[in-house]
Write an enzyme that holds these catalytic residues in place. Structure first.
Site, PDB file in Angstrom:
ATOM      1  N   GLU A 195     -25.770  71.594  21.066  1.00  0.00           N
ATOM      2  CA  GLU A 195     -24.555  71.595  21.889  1.00  0.00           C
ATOM      3  C   GLU A 195     -23.336  71.596  20.979  1.00  0.00           C
ATOM      4  O   GLU A 195     -23.453  71.422  19.759  1.00  0.00           O
ATOM      5  CB  GLU A 195     -24.544  70.370  22.814  1.00  0.00           C
ATOM      6  CG  GLU A 195     -25.632  70.455  23.882  1.00  0.00           C
ATOM      7  CD  GLU A 195     -25.637  69.277  24.845  1.00  0.00           C
ATOM      8  OE1 GLU A 195     -25.533  69.515  26.042  1.00  0.00           O
ATOM      9  OE2 GLU A 195     -25.763  68.136  24.395  1.00  0.00           O
ATOM     10  N   HIS A 199     -15.075  67.950  30.860  1.00  0.00           N
ATOM     11  CA  HIS A 199     -16.126  68.887  30.468  1.00  0.00           C
ATOM     12  C   HIS A 199     -15.585  70.292  30.698  1.00  0.00           C
ATOM     13  O   HIS A 199     -15.042  70.582  31.761  1.00  0.00           O
ATOM     14  CB  HIS A 199     -17.392  68.658  31.298  1.00  0.00           C
ATOM     15  CG  HIS A 199     -18.593  69.302  30.687  1.00  0.00           C
ATOM     16  ND1 HIS A 199     -18.752  70.665  30.644  1.00  0.00           N
ATOM     17  CD2 HIS A 199     -19.671  68.783  30.059  1.00  0.00           C
ATOM     18  CE1 HIS A 199     -19.898  70.946  30.024  1.00  0.00           C
ATOM     19  NE2 HIS A 199     -20.469  69.812  29.656  1.00  0.00           N
ATOM     20  N   ARG A 230     -15.679  69.720  22.616  1.00  0.00           N
ATOM     21  CA  ARG A 230     -15.243  69.793  24.013  1.00  0.00           C
ATOM     22  C   ARG A 230     -13.748  69.737  24.233  1.00  0.00           C
ATOM     23  O   ARG A 230     -13.223  70.403  25.112  1.00  0.00           O
ATOM     24  CB  ARG A 230     -15.818  68.600  24.744  1.00  0.00           C
ATOM     25  CG  ARG A 230     -16.999  68.984  25.490  1.00  0.00           C
ATOM     26  CD  ARG A 230     -17.545  67.834  26.193  1.00  0.00           C
ATOM     27  NE  ARG A 230     -18.963  68.090  26.173  1.00  0.00           N
ATOM     28  CZ  ARG A 230     -19.857  67.280  26.645  1.00  0.00           C
ATOM     29  NH1 ARG A 230     -19.498  66.128  27.138  1.00  0.00           N
ATOM     30  NH2 ARG A 230     -21.114  67.623  26.617  1.00  0.00           N
ATOM     31  N   HIS A 232     -14.968  64.131  33.172  1.00  0.00           N
ATOM     32  CA  HIS A 232     -16.408  63.985  32.936  1.00  0.00           C
ATOM     33  C   HIS A 232     -16.787  62.621  32.386  1.00  0.00           C
ATOM     34  O   HIS A 232     -17.798  62.049  32.784  1.00  0.00           O
ATOM     35  CB  HIS A 232     -16.804  65.079  31.940  1.00  0.00           C
ATOM     36  CG  HIS A 232     -18.262  65.172  31.635  1.00  0.00           C
ATOM     37  ND1 HIS A 232     -19.199  65.455  32.604  1.00  0.00           N
ATOM     38  CD2 HIS A 232     -18.943  65.029  30.463  1.00  0.00           C
ATOM     39  CE1 HIS A 232     -20.413  65.482  32.039  1.00  0.00           C
ATOM     40  NE2 HIS A 232     -20.284  65.209  30.748  1.00  0.00           N
ATOM     41  N   ARG A 281     -15.799  62.247  22.484  1.00  0.00           N
ATOM     42  CA  ARG A 281     -17.249  62.038  22.391  1.00  0.00           C
ATOM     43  C   ARG A 281     -17.973  63.346  22.053  1.00  0.00           C
ATOM     44  O   ARG A 281     -17.730  64.386  22.667  1.00  0.00           O
ATOM     45  CB  ARG A 281     -17.786  61.513  23.721  1.00  0.00           C
ATOM     46  CG  ARG A 281     -19.290  61.336  23.738  1.00  0.00           C
ATOM     47  CD  ARG A 281     -19.744  60.773  25.061  1.00  0.00           C
ATOM     48  NE  ARG A 281     -19.519  61.700  26.139  1.00  0.00           N
ATOM     49  CZ  ARG A 281     -20.478  62.425  26.708  1.00  0.00           C
ATOM     50  NH1 ARG A 281     -21.724  62.352  26.285  1.00  0.00           N
ATOM     51  NH2 ARG A 281     -20.192  63.221  27.704  1.00  0.00           N
TER      52      ARG A 281
HETATM   53  P1  FAD Z   1     -24.223  55.153  35.342  1.00  0.00           P
HETATM   54  O1  FAD Z   1     -25.437  55.937  35.089  1.00  0.00           O
HETATM   55  O2  FAD Z   1     -23.046  55.879  35.845  1.00  0.00           O
HETATM   56  O3  FAD Z   1     -24.561  54.003  36.395  1.00  0.00           O
HETATM   57  C1  FAD Z   1     -23.527  53.196  36.920  1.00  0.00           C
HETATM   58  C2  FAD Z   1     -24.149  52.164  37.852  1.00  0.00           C
HETATM   59  O4  FAD Z   1     -23.200  51.140  38.132  1.00  0.00           O
HETATM   60  C3  FAD Z   1     -24.595  52.690  39.205  1.00  0.00           C
HETATM   61  O5  FAD Z   1     -25.834  52.112  39.542  1.00  0.00           O
HETATM   62  C4  FAD Z   1     -23.529  52.154  40.177  1.00  0.00           C
HETATM   63  O6  FAD Z   1     -23.997  51.950  41.500  1.00  0.00           O
HETATM   64  C5  FAD Z   1     -23.231  50.832  39.511  1.00  0.00           C
HETATM   65  N1  FAD Z   1     -21.937  50.263  39.887  1.00  0.00           N
HETATM   66  C6  FAD Z   1     -20.691  50.704  39.575  1.00  0.00           C
HETATM   67  N2  FAD Z   1     -19.761  49.883  40.092  1.00  0.00           N
HETATM   68  C7  FAD Z   1     -20.439  48.904  40.746  1.00  0.00           C
HETATM   69  C8  FAD Z   1     -20.038  47.776  41.500  1.00  0.00           C
HETATM   70  N3  FAD Z   1     -18.751  47.470  41.707  1.00  0.00           N
HETATM   71  N4  FAD Z   1     -20.999  46.985  42.049  1.00  0.00           N
HETATM   72  C9  FAD Z   1     -22.315  47.281  41.896  1.00  0.00           C
HETATM   73  N5  FAD Z   1     -22.742  48.346  41.181  1.00  0.00           N
HETATM   74  C10 FAD Z   1     -21.810  49.138  40.616  1.00  0.00           C
HETATM   75  N6  FAD Z   1     -24.432  62.155  28.553  1.00  0.00           N
HETATM   76  C11 FAD Z   1     -25.324  62.498  27.599  1.00  0.00           C
HETATM   77  O7  FAD Z   1     -25.465  61.794  26.590  1.00  0.00           O
HETATM   78  N7  FAD Z   1     -26.080  63.619  27.744  1.00  0.00           N
HETATM   79  C12 FAD Z   1     -25.976  64.440  28.822  1.00  0.00           C
HETATM   80  O8  FAD Z   1     -26.689  65.427  28.930  1.00  0.00           O
HETATM   81  C13 FAD Z   1     -25.038  64.121  29.828  1.00  0.00           C
HETATM   82  N8  FAD Z   1     -24.872  64.928  30.902  1.00  0.00           N
HETATM   83  C14 FAD Z   1     -24.033  64.520  31.900  1.00  0.00           C
HETATM   84  C15 FAD Z   1     -23.924  65.302  33.049  1.00  0.00           C
HETATM   85  C16 FAD Z   1     -23.150  64.883  34.108  1.00  0.00           C
HETATM   86  C17 FAD Z   1     -23.042  65.735  35.347  1.00  0.00           C
HETATM   87  C18 FAD Z   1     -22.433  63.665  34.006  1.00  0.00           C
HETATM   88  C19 FAD Z   1     -21.587  63.193  35.148  1.00  0.00           C
HETATM   89  C20 FAD Z   1     -22.503  62.907  32.853  1.00  0.00           C
HETATM   90  C21 FAD Z   1     -23.304  63.329  31.794  1.00  0.00           C
HETATM   91  N9  FAD Z   1     -23.400  62.576  30.629  1.00  0.00           N
HETATM   92  C22 FAD Z   1     -24.292  62.939  29.659  1.00  0.00           C
HETATM   93  C23 FAD Z   1     -22.768  61.273  30.528  1.00  0.00           C
HETATM   94  C24 FAD Z   1     -23.819  60.196  30.867  1.00  0.00           C
HETATM   95  O9  FAD Z   1     -24.663  60.679  31.876  1.00  0.00           O
HETATM   96  C25 FAD Z   1     -23.189  58.911  31.334  1.00  0.00           C
HETATM   97  O10 FAD Z   1     -22.183  58.515  30.457  1.00  0.00           O
HETATM   98  C26 FAD Z   1     -24.251  57.825  31.391  1.00  0.00           C
HETATM   99  O11 FAD Z   1     -25.318  58.246  32.184  1.00  0.00           O
HETATM  100  C27 FAD Z   1     -23.664  56.540  31.944  1.00  0.00           C
HETATM  101  O12 FAD Z   1     -24.720  55.642  32.138  1.00  0.00           O
HETATM  102  P2  FAD Z   1     -24.390  54.174  32.585  1.00  0.00           P
HETATM  103  O13 FAD Z   1     -25.698  53.464  32.620  1.00  0.00           O
HETATM  104  O14 FAD Z   1     -23.320  53.625  31.756  1.00  0.00           O
HETATM  105  O15 FAD Z   1     -23.771  54.322  34.063  1.00  0.00           O
HETATM  106  C1  SIN Z   2     -23.864  68.745  29.145  1.00  0.00           C
HETATM  107  O1  SIN Z   2     -25.049  68.879  29.402  1.00  0.00           O
HETATM  108  O2  SIN Z   2     -23.096  69.642  28.839  1.00  0.00           O
HETATM  109  C2  SIN Z   2     -23.319  67.349  29.230  1.00  0.00           C
HETATM  110  C3  SIN Z   2     -23.679  66.647  27.990  1.00  0.00           C
HETATM  111  C4  SIN Z   2     -22.829  65.440  27.815  1.00  0.00           C
HETATM  112  O3  SIN Z   2     -21.922  65.177  28.595  1.00  0.00           O
HETATM  113  O4  SIN Z   2     -23.070  64.760  26.822  1.00  0.00           O
END
Ligand code: FAD
Ligand code: SIN
Length: 527
Positions: free
Chosen positions: A115, A243, A290, A351, A386
């Site tokens: 990437e 993104h 990015r 994003h 990032r």
């Molecule tokens: P999340 O997975 O967002 O989970 C948040 C949790 O907190 C949820 O369960 C929600 O219900 C809970 N929550 C929030 N507020 C409250 C509240 N007030 N009370 C109770 N629960 C609450 N990163 C990569 O490294 N590689 C990738 O390929 C990639 N692709 C991506 C594609 C997309 C479309 C997106 C949107 C992001 C992508 N990212 C990627 C970024 C990455 O997915 C996220 O940064 C990461 O998954 C965040 O994980 P997390 O556990 O911090 O939070």
């Molecule tokens: C993507 O698949 O382009 C998202 C990857 C990321 O947000 O790290």
């Protein structure tokens, strides 16, 4: 009816950070795991590209280190970057042992994607739905675990600190402690408290502060706002990552992502009239980091007046596109775009937030007994921008560190049973809720127009003034109203918007994701 939960570990969030922390914490004590929606409604579940970690002979932790520092424009913390790039491979193995599948080549080696900003192919992935695969495997383990209690549709409203016990809280004296959280049962509107020895915030991102975002509706910055209100430290909020390539489909929210791995596979960005433009902005062309690609697309769209640019994959082998990107292929097909023969209309969308709750290498916040990991945390890894696929690996490393640190200290903490019930005295059901959706919309408009990819001092000032009016109005209703998820989210979005604007105003330079036309970016050869 007023129930009180007691637990050793309270984990708020069921994405990769919350789930992996919960599994490790459950080896040492009881865990209560909260999700404001269904377990699966997370940013993690939508992750496409994959997880960056060194695994081949040609790659080294030093190369991954260099790419991360370079994407972060030198603002990353080198010790944190070192820790993440060196520990990532071990934690990928742990995921595999927990049942996560990653794509392999016919010879049995892992199929690693590349990437933007990466000097090597090092992204472990499962087709173009890596996050869903990770979440599937982790949830299945969580559900079988006897020491983990899962509360879905349960919204954490605020952290409980000495403030709620009428005791003195002083950030400077570093004496703030967290005793759990007040929570709202979304289905019954019942408010209760969960008392814990240790609390982990893993509440994810903030994408919904913007009109176009790849994030699901849960991403309203709740954890960051809760910490800010509890007088915890929040930092680097000016670095909001857009993104470059979300599918242009104005009626759809969240915006569907077209993974960067597609450009890694050879897809090329062009204007609507067929001009390749990225080489005017960066020698890496469509594979530039990015921040550069998103700004270049924004610039080209403003120049031409077009609503999108095109991502071309028609020149690539059609079967390989269908094999590696089945999710994207099917999605576009459903909109009558055959990506093996037609270009994909794309636009940038909010994003990822690089900043957030300030934590140290153990995931400790400045509030005792409170940890943060995943997107809501600011660990020092990302600096001003990032590197792609560095978010999931960061969440794995910090959930791991936090679980080790918390296990060493948990026996020092006692449950504070004297926490008072949530005071609902004198509140009523609001007669109208239109102001909530209207204020959310206004926040999204002002953040998009004034605090987006390109900023200026004047725009930031205007944004702050508008945000202040929305704040005053919302606080008035908040104090008088029976709480709902939406009013709490609105309040959190206002806090987070304020933090982004203030951080953007105080950075008097353009660097990485923060671009202010009043402070032109330094060229690479300038000091
Ligand atoms: P999340 O997975 O967002 O989970 C948040 C949790 O907190 C949820 O369960 C929600 O219900 C809970 N929550 C929030 N507020 C409250 C509240 N007030 N009370 C109770 N629960 C609450 N990163 C990569 O490294 N590689 C990738 O390929 C990639 N692709 C991506 C594609 C997309 C479309 C997106 C949107 C992001 C992508 N990212 C990627 C970024 C990455 O997915 C996220 O940064 C990461 O998954 C965040 O994980 P997390 O556990 O911090 O939070
Ligand atoms: C993507 O698949 O382009 C998202 C990857 C990321 O947000 O790290």
């Amino acid at each position: 009816m007023y129930n009180v939960f007691e637990t050793d570990y309270l984990v708020i969030g069921t994405g990769i950070a919350g789930l992996t922390f919960a599994l490790k914490a459950a080896e040492k004590g009881s865990v209560t795991l909260l999700s404001k929606d269904a377990l699966i409604e997370t940013n993690t579940n939508l992750a496409q590209g994959g997880i960056a970690a060194v695994s081949t002979r040609s790659d080294t932790p030093e190369k991954h280190f260099k790419d991360t520092i370079s994407a972060g424009r030198g603002l990353s913390d080198p010790n944190v970057v070192k820790a993440v790039v060196s520990e990532g491979p071990r934690l990928i193995n742990e995921l595999i042992n927990w049942g996560v599948s990653f794509d392999k080549n016919p010879d049995g080696t892992f199929n690693l994607a590349r990437e933007g900003g990466h000097s090597e192919s090092r992204i472990f992935h499962y087709k173009d739905k890596t996050g869903a695969e990770v979440q599937r495997a982790l949830i299945s383990r969580i559900k079988q675990h006897p020491k983990i209690k899962v509360l879905e549709n349960t919204f954490a409203i605020d952290l409980i600190t000495q403030h709620h016990l009428g005791e003195e809280v002083n950030r400077r004296k570093k004496n703030i402690e967290c005793y759990g959280a007040y929570a709202l049962d979304i289905k019954t509107s019942h408010i209760f408290h969960i008392l814990s020895k240790v609390t982990m915030l893993a509440t994810g991102g903030i994408g919904n502060l913007y009109l176009a975002t790849t994030n699901p509706p849960i991403a309203t910055g709740d954890g960051i706002a809760m910490v800010y209100r509890a007088k915890g430290f929040v930092e680097n909020m000016e670095f909001v990552q857009f993104h470059p390539t979300s599918l242009y489909n104005p009626s759809e929210r969240p915006s569907f992502l077209i993974t960067e791995a597609m450009r890694g596979h050879g897809a090329i960005l062009k204007t609507k009239d067929g001009q390749e433009f990225m080489h005017q902005y960066d020698p890496l062309g469509s594979m530039a980091p990015r921040d550069i690609v998103a700004r270049a697309i924004d610039h080209e769209m403003k120049k031409s007046g077009d609503d999108f640019v095109y991502l071309h994959a028609e020149h690539l082998d059609a079967q390989s596109i269908r094999d590696y990107f089945p999710n994207i292929y099917n999605k576009c097909q459903s909109l009558n775009i055959d990506i093996t023969s037609q270009p994909i209309p794309v636009v940038p969308a909010a994003h990822y937030i690089c900043g957030g709750i300030k934590v140290d290498i153990n995931g400790c916040t400045n509030i005792s007994r409170l940890y943060a990991a995943g997107e809501c945390a600011s660990t020092g890894l990302h600096g001003a921008n990032r590197l792609a696929s560095n978010s999931l690996v960061e969440a794995l490393v910090f959930a791991d560190h936090a679980s080790i640190h918390a296990a060493l200290h948990i026996e020092d903490f006692r449950i504070r049973n004297e926490v008072p019930f949530w005071n609902e005295h004198g509140v009523t059901n609001p007669r109208e809720k239109i102001f909530i959706s209207q204020n959310m919309r206004e926040i999204q408009q002002l953040m998009t127009n004034y605090v987006g990819i390109v900023r200026s001092d004047g725009r930031l000032e205007r944004a702050l003034n508008r945000m202040h009016i929305i704040y005053e109005e919302t606080e008035y209703f908040y104090k008088k109203s029976k709480l709902s998820q939406k009013i709490c989210e609105l309040r959190n979005m206002i806090n987070v918007g304020y933090l982004i604007i203030k951080a953007a105003q105080s950075r008097k330079e353009s660097i990485g994701l923060h671009y202010n036309v009043n402070y032109p970016e330094k060229q690479k050869n300038e000091n």
